[in-house]
Write a protein that holds these residues in place. Structure first.
Motif, PDB file in Angstrom:
ATOM      1  N   SER A  76     -41.947 -27.445 -86.593  1.00 29.24           N
ATOM      2  CA  SER A  76     -43.023 -26.477 -86.413  1.00 29.24           C
ATOM      3  C   SER A  76     -42.814 -25.254 -87.304  1.00 29.24           C
ATOM      4  O   SER A  76     -43.781 -24.582 -87.673  1.00 29.24           O
ATOM      5  CB  SER A  76     -43.101 -26.052 -84.936  1.00 29.24           C
ATOM      6  OG  SER A  76     -44.290 -25.361 -84.652  1.00 29.24           O
ATOM      7  N   ASP A  77     -41.553 -24.981 -87.669  1.00 26.28           N
ATOM      8  CA  ASP A  77     -41.234 -23.849 -88.553  1.00 26.28           C
ATOM      9  C   ASP A  77     -41.465 -24.183 -90.022  1.00 26.28           C
ATOM     10  O   ASP A  77     -42.072 -23.410 -90.770  1.00 26.28           O
ATOM     11  CB  ASP A  77     -39.758 -23.441 -88.397  1.00 26.28           C
ATOM     12  CG  ASP A  77     -39.377 -22.984 -87.011  1.00 26.28           C
ATOM     13  OD1 ASP A  77     -40.181 -22.281 -86.374  1.00 26.28           O
ATOM     14  OD2 ASP A  77     -38.267 -23.331 -86.568  1.00 26.28           O
ATOM     15  N   LEU A  78     -40.940 -25.324 -90.438  1.00 22.68           N
ATOM     16  CA  LEU A  78     -40.922 -25.673 -91.858  1.00 22.68           C
ATOM     17  C   LEU A  78     -42.299 -25.684 -92.519  1.00 22.68           C
ATOM     18  O   LEU A  78     -42.440 -25.203 -93.654  1.00 22.68           O
ATOM     19  CB  LEU A  78     -40.239 -27.033 -92.055  1.00 22.68           C
ATOM     20  CG  LEU A  78     -38.725 -27.052 -91.822  1.00 22.68           C
ATOM     21  CD1 LEU A  78     -38.220 -28.486 -91.696  1.00 22.68           C
ATOM     22  CD2 LEU A  78     -38.001 -26.331 -92.960  1.00 22.68           C
ATOM     23  N   PRO A  79     -43.352 -26.191 -91.855  1.00 22.95           N
ATOM     24  CA  PRO A  79     -44.671 -26.182 -92.510  1.00 22.95           C
ATOM     25  C   PRO A  79     -45.176 -24.780 -92.834  1.00 22.95           C
ATOM     26  O   PRO A  79     -46.048 -24.631 -93.697  1.00 22.95           O
ATOM     27  CB  PRO A  79     -45.578 -26.873 -91.470  1.00 22.95           C
ATOM     28  CG  PRO A  79     -44.652 -27.725 -90.669  1.00 22.95           C
ATOM     29  CD  PRO A  79     -43.380 -26.947 -90.580  1.00 22.95           C
ATOM     30  N   MET A  80     -44.616 -23.763 -92.157  1.00 19.69           N
ATOM     31  CA  MET A  80     -45.085 -22.396 -92.365  1.00 19.69           C
ATOM     32  C   MET A  80     -44.454 -21.721 -93.583  1.00 19.69           C
ATOM     33  O   MET A  80     -44.784 -20.579 -93.900  1.00 19.69           O
ATOM     34  CB  MET A  80     -44.791 -21.551 -91.111  1.00 19.69           C
ATOM     35  CG  MET A  80     -45.439 -22.070 -89.850  1.00 19.69           C
ATOM     36  SD  MET A  80     -47.233 -22.187 -90.020  1.00 19.69           S
ATOM     37  CE  MET A  80     -47.663 -22.937 -88.443  1.00 19.69           C
ATOM     38  N   LEU A  81     -43.557 -22.415 -94.265  1.00 20.49           N
ATOM     39  CA  LEU A  81     -42.912 -21.816 -95.438  1.00 20.49           C
ATOM     40  C   LEU A  81     -43.908 -21.480 -96.538  1.00 20.49           C
ATOM     41  O   LEU A  81     -43.639 -20.635 -97.399  1.00 20.49           O
ATOM     42  CB  LEU A  81     -41.828 -22.745 -95.977  1.00 20.49           C
ATOM     43  CG  LEU A  81     -40.539 -22.821 -95.154  1.00 20.49           C
ATOM     44  CD1 LEU A  81     -39.648 -23.949 -95.661  1.00 20.49           C
ATOM     45  CD2 LEU A  81     -39.795 -21.489 -95.181  1.00 20.49           C
ATOM     46  N   SER A  82     -45.081 -22.139 -96.527  1.00 23.78           N
ATOM     47  CA  SER A  82     -46.102 -21.851 -97.542  1.00 23.78           C
ATOM     48  C   SER A  82     -47.125 -20.823 -97.072  1.00 23.78           C
ATOM     49  O   SER A  82     -48.057 -20.502 -97.821  1.00 23.78           O
ATOM     50  CB  SER A  82     -46.824 -23.146 -97.946  1.00 23.78           C
ATOM     51  OG  SER A  82     -47.549 -23.676 -96.849  1.00 23.78           O
ATOM     52  N   CYS A  83     -46.969 -20.326 -95.875  1.00 20.95           N
ATOM     53  CA  CYS A  83     -47.898 -19.324 -95.335  1.00 20.95           C
ATOM     54  C   CYS A  83     -47.384 -17.918 -95.628  1.00 20.95           C
ATOM     55  O   CYS A  83     -46.196 -17.696 -95.811  1.00 20.95           O
ATOM     56  CB  CYS A  83     -48.060 -19.502 -93.827  1.00 20.95           C
ATOM     57  SG  CYS A  83     -48.798 -21.071 -93.339  1.00 20.95           S
ATOM     58  N   HIS A  84     -48.302 -16.969 -95.643  1.00 23.91           N
ATOM     59  CA  HIS A  84     -47.910 -15.570 -95.758  1.00 23.91           C
ATOM     60  C   HIS A  84     -47.109 -15.140 -94.526  1.00 23.91           C
ATOM     61  O   HIS A  84     -47.211 -15.747 -93.453  1.00 23.91           O
ATOM     62  CB  HIS A  84     -49.147 -14.663 -95.832  1.00 23.91           C
ATOM     63  CG  HIS A  84     -49.912 -14.781 -97.105  1.00 23.91           C
ATOM     64  ND1 HIS A  84     -51.276 -14.639 -97.156  1.00 23.91           N
ATOM     65  CD2 HIS A  84     -49.512 -15.011 -98.383  1.00 23.91           C
ATOM     66  CE1 HIS A  84     -51.690 -14.763 -98.404  1.00 23.91           C
ATOM     67  NE2 HIS A  84     -50.636 -14.997 -99.166  1.00 23.91           N
ATOM     68  N   TYR A  85     -46.353 -14.072 -94.678  1.00 24.74           N
ATOM     69  CA  TYR A  85     -45.776 -13.392 -93.522  1.00 24.74           C
ATOM     70  C   TYR A  85     -46.914 -13.002 -92.575  1.00 24.74           C
ATOM     71  O   TYR A  85     -47.986 -12.581 -93.014  1.00 24.74           O
ATOM     72  CB  TYR A  85     -45.060 -12.115 -93.957  1.00 24.74           C
ATOM     73  CG  TYR A  85     -43.633 -12.293 -94.421  1.00 24.74           C
ATOM     74  CD1 TYR A  85     -42.618 -11.487 -93.909  1.00 24.74           C
ATOM     75  CD2 TYR A  85     -43.291 -13.231 -95.392  1.00 24.74           C
ATOM     76  CE1 TYR A  85     -41.296 -11.620 -94.340  1.00 24.74           C
ATOM     77  CE2 TYR A  85     -41.982 -13.380 -95.835  1.00 24.74           C
ATOM     78  CZ  TYR A  85     -40.982 -12.574 -95.298  1.00 24.74           C
ATOM     79  OH  TYR A  85     -39.685 -12.699 -95.726  1.00 24.74           O
ATOM     80  N   ILE A  86     -46.702 -13.145 -91.265  1.00 28.84           N
ATOM     81  CA  ILE A  86     -47.675 -12.666 -90.282  1.00 28.84           C
ATOM     82  C   ILE A  86     -47.751 -11.145 -90.379  1.00 28.84           C
ATOM     83  O   ILE A  86     -46.715 -10.468 -90.520  1.00 28.84           O
ATOM     84  CB  ILE A  86     -47.257 -13.059 -88.853  1.00 28.84           C
ATOM     85  CG1 ILE A  86     -47.178 -14.571 -88.708  1.00 28.84           C
ATOM     86  CG2 ILE A  86     -48.230 -12.478 -87.829  1.00 28.84           C
ATOM     87  CD1 ILE A  86     -46.641 -15.020 -87.350  1.00 28.84           C
TER      88      ILE A  86
END
Length: 482
Positions: free
Chosen positions: A34-44
């Motif tokens: 659930s964490d790893l896919p967010m590596l391409s997202c901006h910081y919240i």
């Protein structure tokens, strides 16, 4: 004319690194599926707007810096960095490298300049650090930055946090804890859990492209952003309208019989019509229908928005539309994760329907499609999502790729207004530019509480203009109810 002009941004006065008050003893924490896919997202980027405290701003800065240092002892990962080992696994190393604390000045801006305009003014974007920073860059930058911006008559405290490290539940738990420490609450009420022994932890490796992952949406597309507020009464009326039961089969059949006899060439007297209906009622086999599931307030609201935006986008009836909802998996797994499990524990559930179906059916039908998907997302489904990711490890494709998508994030259940740092609760919640595209929606609790909801809606300017003219949608907006 508000003074919060798009071209007048905050001025950075100082930047400091804040270290935890006590050294961390946590081991490295492996990023999950659930964490790893967010590596391409901006910081919240989320934050709270406050009225000005009744003491010197310099004293406020000292108080917040001291409290942040102590709060980081409860959340050591936020003072750490990302590391990738020789096998390609990504971890948070709790190395006490520290978080950024930024003092900014925007004393040309009043509180009313932020909350009064119909559309969110661009200067709000200047209240946050790490502009357009992708979460993978947590390998080289702090995982947390707190920016305290002085306004003419208020203060904005903006949090920029690595999205591969936290989801909304973890973020707001940290902010709540930070506020408690600032008020000298001891012990803090919601200790995070850093366990890493669930099905979310995988042996698969996410292969990172050369140069690191990039966001999957156009960061420069023109957008309009508005906060739509729904009062408690308005939400209750919407829920009632969505759950309003249909006429029973008996009533429908009686009407049908009366209609047939009214058009029969052999006219029947009123007594004969009464007799026919009475005989039908006595002989009818009455079956008790399955009770329809109650549609929640939030699902009713999502269905309302789905219909209104679909109308505003003016699609042909055959066009497939998508409504994505982020769901919390902590309580869906068996065994359950801790309520305050630290990290991402979310999955994105898509619901598909053609524009014709969305608009030709009623509000309840749209809400039922969402309801069915949410109810079915149990332990088995969470595990299926994990297996699917393991078969094709990749970053999360965030965006509106066919022009027909809506993506709902955040939650009106998050305690966004519980953040009292010592001089009162916030007057508003706002977010930065991060992860915004045409169709990105975030749900906040309304300031009034009691079930009120604010929707932060980001759309293309043309679609927003149409939405604001939609009578079905606008009748429920606070101040619009007739």
């Amino acid at each position: 004319m508000p003074t919060c002009e798009p071209t007048i941004m905050s001025q950075i006065i100082s930047k400091t690194t804040i270290y935890p008050a006590t050294p961390s003893t946590l081991p490295d924490l492996k990023l999950s599926t659930s964490d790893l896919p967010m590596l391409s997202c901006h910081y919240i980027q989320k934050g709270n707007l406050f009225l000005r405290p009744p003491f010197a701003f310099s004293d406020l800065l000292i108080r917040l810096q001291h409290a942040l240092s102590n709060a980081l002892t409860h959340f050591p990962p936020l003072a750490g960095r990302l590391v990738t080992d020789s096998n390609g696994y990504v971890y948070i190393t709790c190395n006490d490298a520290g978080a950024h604390f930024i003092h900014a000045n925007a004393t040309h801006v009043n509180v009313t300049d932020i909350i009064s305009p119909i559309h969110v003014p661009d200067c709000v974007k200047g209240f946050f650090a790490f502009e357009k920073m992708v979460s993978y860059n947590g390998h080289f930058n702090p995982l947390l930055a707190v920016q305290v911006t002085e306004l003419a008559d208020g203060v904005f405290i903006g949090f920029s946090v690595n999205h591969a490290v936290v989801d909304g539940t973890s973020l707001w738990n940290f902010i709540n804890t930070f506020a408690e420490v600032c008020r000298e609450v001891n012990p803090v009420t919601k200790q995070p859990s850093f366990t890493r022994d669930s099905v979310l932890i995988s042996a698969e490796v996410l292969k990172i492209p050369s140069g690191g992952p990039k966001v999957t949406f156009d960061e420069f597309a023109p957008l309009t952003e508005r906060i739509f507020s729904f009062s408690r009464d308005s939400i209750l009326k919407l829920k009632e309208a969505t759950n309003n039961p249909k006429k029973t089969n008996i009533n429908s059949n009686v009407v049908e019989i009366m209609g047939k006899h009214c058009h029969d060439p052999v006219k029947l007297s009123s007594e004969k019509v009464t007799t026919v209906i009475g005989n039908w009622l006595r002989n009818a086999v009455v079956t008790k229908p399955e009770p329809a599931p109650e549609i929640s307030s939030f699902q009713s609201l999502c269905a309302l928005l789905w219909r209104a935006v679909t109308r505003a986008r003016k699609f042909p009836t055959s066009k497939t539309t998508t409504f994505r909802m982020a769901v919390n998996c902590r309580h869906r797994l068996e065994p359950k994760l801790e309520t305050f499990y630290f990290g991402n524990a979310i999955q994105s559930i898509p619901t598909y329907a053609t524009a014709g179906d969305v608009l030709s059916h009623d509000l309840r039908w749209c809400a039922e499609q969402l309801n069915k998907n949410v109810l079915s997302h149990d332990d088995m489904m969470v595990r299926r999502f994990v297996r699917n990711w393991e078969q094709d490890p990749r970053c999360f494709p965030l965006g509106n790729f066919d022009g027909a998508m809506l993506t709902m994030g955040s939650s009106p259940r998050f305690p966004m207004f519980d953040n009292d740092f010592g001089w009162g609760k916030p007057v508003a919640v706002r977010s930065g530019r991060a992860n915004k595209f045409d169709g990105k929606i975030s749900a906040f609790p309304g300031r009034a509480g009691g079930g009120s909801v604010d929707l932060e809606v980001v759309l293309s300017p043309e679609t927003m203009a149409e939405l604001e003219l939609d009578p079905e949608f606008m009748q429920y907006i606070s101040g619009q109810w007739c």
